[in-house]
Scaffold this active site. Structure first.
Site, PDB file in Angstrom:
ATOM      1  N   ARG B 279       0.972  -0.979   0.135  1.00  0.00           N
ATOM      2  CA  ARG B 279       0.069  -0.033  -0.025  1.00  0.00           C
ATOM      3  C   ARG B 279       1.053   1.344  -0.133  1.00  0.00           C
ATOM      4  O   ARG B 279       1.268   1.746   1.013  1.00  0.00           O
ATOM      5  CB  ARG B 279      -0.962   0.111   0.991  1.00  0.00           C
ATOM      6  N   HIS B 283      -3.623   4.433   4.374  1.00  0.00           N
ATOM      7  CA  HIS B 283      -5.003   3.878   4.561  1.00  0.00           C
ATOM      8  C   HIS B 283      -6.325   4.205   3.946  1.00  0.00           C
ATOM      9  O   HIS B 283      -6.765   3.710   2.826  1.00  0.00           O
ATOM     10  CB  HIS B 283      -5.236   3.431   5.813  1.00  0.00           C
ATOM     11  N   TYR B 292       4.035   6.328  11.186  1.00  0.00           N
ATOM     12  CA  TYR B 292       4.179   5.036  11.716  1.00  0.00           C
ATOM     13  C   TYR B 292       5.291   4.140  10.643  1.00  0.00           C
ATOM     14  O   TYR B 292       5.565   3.155  10.950  1.00  0.00           O
ATOM     15  CB  TYR B 292       3.050   4.204  11.949  1.00  0.00           C
TER      16      TYR B 292
END
Lengths: 336, 389
Positions: B279, B283, B292
């Site tokens: 990805r 998100h 993160y």
């Protein structure tokens, strides 16, 4: 007209649905060769085959989730949840998928799923086998929730539930499974009382007593006992818990001016609260006294040696009737 | 309609082995790869046959679809930033996984996606406005699931794996040779529903393909939080054969998906595919991966970009002509323009629509609330009564 037990009446209704519609399939744990732990599906797998009466793996979310897929494919799954307290692993599939799919797809995809749930106590079972979880589902938009109280309704309403294009939770009072009653198996579904209608099962003029499922019998017994004291109690069998057929309850309360509601489920946030509020809103000026709730306590379902204290019985209901009438009762003299 | 020209319905005539493909329960961690990150075609003794029909034109059309859905993704992200969409879940980096798998499907196959499969929706023939409107907040659904055999985006993680399995059980009852495919991600493999779906699918040998896009991140949680083994090792415990494929290699994804669909159609039961991808975006547009994620990891994966890889293959084959480039660019431009205009021109729903379609038949509770709310809304249009407060 035949004399059938409650369980046999549901069995006969399931059989009729399986015969009439090839898209009806049954799914659940132990429903095949065993016929279900209460034998409600006895003989159906033998007669309709393992492809239509499906013994499922022991996974409640799996049962309901695959039923969603079957409904997508055009089937009408009838799922058995073995006991009331076992429904929670399926809660997400019921609330987030079964209940919302029609709304989500703006009617493109229908969820004609029937979820049969033996519910309620009084059979001396261990934990998780005697619960009344109906309010979780009446609070969930998109579901129809019914509770049956007698073999004739059990026979008719299971077929109506299966024929419904909306999902139906069908609550069966397991302590009444062995009660016998007359069942007219020739009854035409199109002329039967619709699934979302309540029924007045005893007429009366002093107090309206609302019950459903296992407590309808108790309520009728209470009405008989009250009659001995000259009190005329009108008993309403709700049948449909979502939606509640308020016009029938309203008409009765306009006549009697007093309302008692009883259910086995705990009181707070329960169906009785909703009915008391709705009836107060709808016919406040007809009420002679505050609505009374006679229910299970707000405790986990107790161990079996205590369940008779938890379950509303005839005397507790009569005590509630006295309260509604302003007669001497166990709470006389208590404020608030 | 531009979207009707998505390359669907022509790719599934895979010239595979005549009988159901025999694939062993996997034991090793081999990653199926038919095109290297440098664009070099790698030959494979068992899987080559599954893509041998994919000629030059076909490769170019895969390139076109991948480029177009990346453009849809970029345009939708921009529309969100401009306040025209409420939210968007980007698919950046997952183009090969989505195009390779969805272009292996037949029209009569049924697909149960998660919320990130906008590329799959494009291939299945969803209109661009239908892709946009859920994320604009104009409807709780996009397309008619029964028109394009694609369920609506599923937000509850992994839930749709059970729906796919149930649908596949229905296919079995019908005696049809339709296959069913469920998309989900690495995070979903931790959900009970995905595990229950594998139990049911194995038990009934349902014709379902579990297509797991391992994009390495479940919002902020890396895949190692979900599993201590490779995801493709999990289904073997359920008795479900699995394949681990390079999800950024469109040919490998097609080969694996065709094998799995063929098994399903021929009564071979369920198959699990782990498409290892990444990805590259957040998100959703509400997420901030810089909190993160190590930027070096992103760089590593950028070097394995699925579109870049296919470009290199096309270049090596001399297929990436000015003509092809111009055609693909013009298609992507046109699709982006249509997405934008159809999004902005979309009519808002009416207030009382909030009550519609909760049930298929009239419901007394809802009817009453609708009636009361309608009166409330109308009360703004009426002059206040004389003397009223």
């Amino acid at each position: 007209m035949s004399k059938l037990t409650f369980a046999r009446a549901i069995n006969a209704g399931l059989r009729k649905s399986l015969e009439n519609d090839p898209k009806v399939v049954l799914m659940g744990e132990d429903i095949g060769s065993l016929g279900g732990v209460f034998r409600v599906t006895d003989g159906l797998q033998k007669d309709f085959g393992k492809h239509r009466v499906i013994d499922s793996p022991l996974a409640e979310s799996g049962i309901i989730g695959t039923a969603v897929g079957l409904a997508y494919r055009g089937y009408r799954p009838v799922c058995e949840i073995q006991f009331d307290g076992f429904i929670y692993p399926a809660f997400d599939q019921i609330v987030s998928q079964v209940a919302k799919m029609h709304y989500r797809t703006q009617g493109r995809v229908k969820m004609p799923i029937t979820i049969r749930v033996p519910f309620g106590g009084g059979i001396g079972s261990p934990e998780h086998h005697s619960e009344s979880p109906e309010a979780y589902f009446t609070h969930t938009s998109g579901l129809r929730v019914v509770a049956v109280s007698n073999p004739q309704d059990a026979y008719t309403m299971i077929q109506q539930a299966i024929a419904s294009d909306d999902p139906v939770l069908y609550f069966e009072p397991k302590r009444r499974y062995h009660d016998k009653g007359d069942v007219d198996e020739t009854l035409d579904l199109s002329t039967a009382l619709p699934l979302d209608k309540a029924a007045v099962v005893s007429t009366g003029s002093d107090v309206t007593l609302v019950a459903y499922g296992p407590l309808v019998k108790t309520a009728k017994d209470a009405a008989l006992a009250a009659a001995d004291e000259g009190i005329s109690v009108e008993v309403i069998d709700l049948r449909s818990l979502a939606p509640v057929d308020y016009p029938v309850v309203e008409a009765s309360v306009r006549k009697t001016g007093r309302l008692v509601i009883t259910h086995e489920a705990g009181q707070s946030g329960g169906l009785g609260a909703e009915i008391a509020a709705s009836i107060t809103e709808r016919c406040f000026h007809y009420l002679e006294s505050a609505p009374v709730r006679i229910t299970g306590f707000d405790v986990p379902y107790p161990y079996s040696k205590l369940e008779m204290h938890h379950l509303p019985d005839l005397d507790r209901i009569l005590d509630g009737v006295d309260r509604a009438l302003g007669r001497h009762n166990s709470l006389s003299g208590l404020e608030g | 309609m531009l979207t009707d020209q998505a390359g669907k319905g022509v790719d599934h005539h895979a010239p595979g082995p005549g009988k159901s493909a025999q694939i062993p329960l996997r034991t090793g961690g081999d990653l199926l790869q038919l095109v290297s990150p440098d664009g070099e075609r790698i030959s494979h003794p068992e899987f080559d046959i599954w893509v041998k029909d994919i000629g030059d034109e076909h490769l170019c059309s895969l390139y076109e679809d991948m480029t177009v859905i990346r453009r849809i993704d970029a345009e939708a992200t921009a529309l969100q930033r401009q306040g025209e969409l409420a939210l968007w879940p980007p698919l950046l980096g997952q183009e090969a996984a989505q195009i390779g798998s969805s272009r292996s499907l037949r029209d009569d196959d049924f697909v149960f996606p998660s919320y990130r499969e906008s590329g799959v929706a494009y291939v299945r023939g969803a209109h661009l406005s239908e892709i946009a409107r859920v994320w604009r907040g104009n409807a709780s659904y996009g397309w008619d699931p029964l028109r394009i055999n694609l369920a609506t985006p599923q937000i509850i993680i992994g839930s749709q794996s059970l729906h796919a399995t149930g649908y596949a059980m229905g296919v079995q009852l019908d005696g049809a040779n339709t296959a069913v495919l469920a998309y989900f991600g690495d995070g979903a493999t931790s959900e009970g529903d995905v595990n229950e779906a594998m139990v049911f699918a194995a038990s009934y040998q349902a014709p379902v393909v579990f297509f797991c896009q391992n994009n390495h991140w479940a919002i902020s949680e890396p895949v190692r939080v979900q599993s201590h083994v490779q995801l493709a090792d999990r289904p073997t415990g359920f008795g479900i054969p699995s394949m681990r494929v390079d999800g950024n290699d469109v040919l490998a994804v097609m080969a694996a998906t065709r094998v799995a669909l063929d098994r399903a159609r021929k009564g071979g039961g369920p198959t699990f595919i782990e498409a290892v991808t990444y990805r590259m975006g957040p998100h959703t547009t509400a997420d901030d991966p810089t909190r993160y994620r190590d930027p070096i990891e992103l760089e590593d994966w950028a070097a394995k970009d699925p579109i870049l890889r296919l470009r290199k293959l096309l270049e090596a084959k001399g297929l990436l002509t000015d003509d092809v480039e111009a055609r693909v660019k013009s298609k992507a431009d046109a699709v982006a323009a249509e997405l934008r205009s159809s999004c902005i021109d979309m009519p808002d729903p009416q207030p009382l629509d909030v009550f519609n379609h909760v049930y298929s038949t009239p419901n007394s509770w809802i009817e009453r609330q609708k009636h009361h709310y309608s009166r409330y809304l109308n009360s703004f249009n009426q002059p206040a009564e004389e003397g009223a407060l």
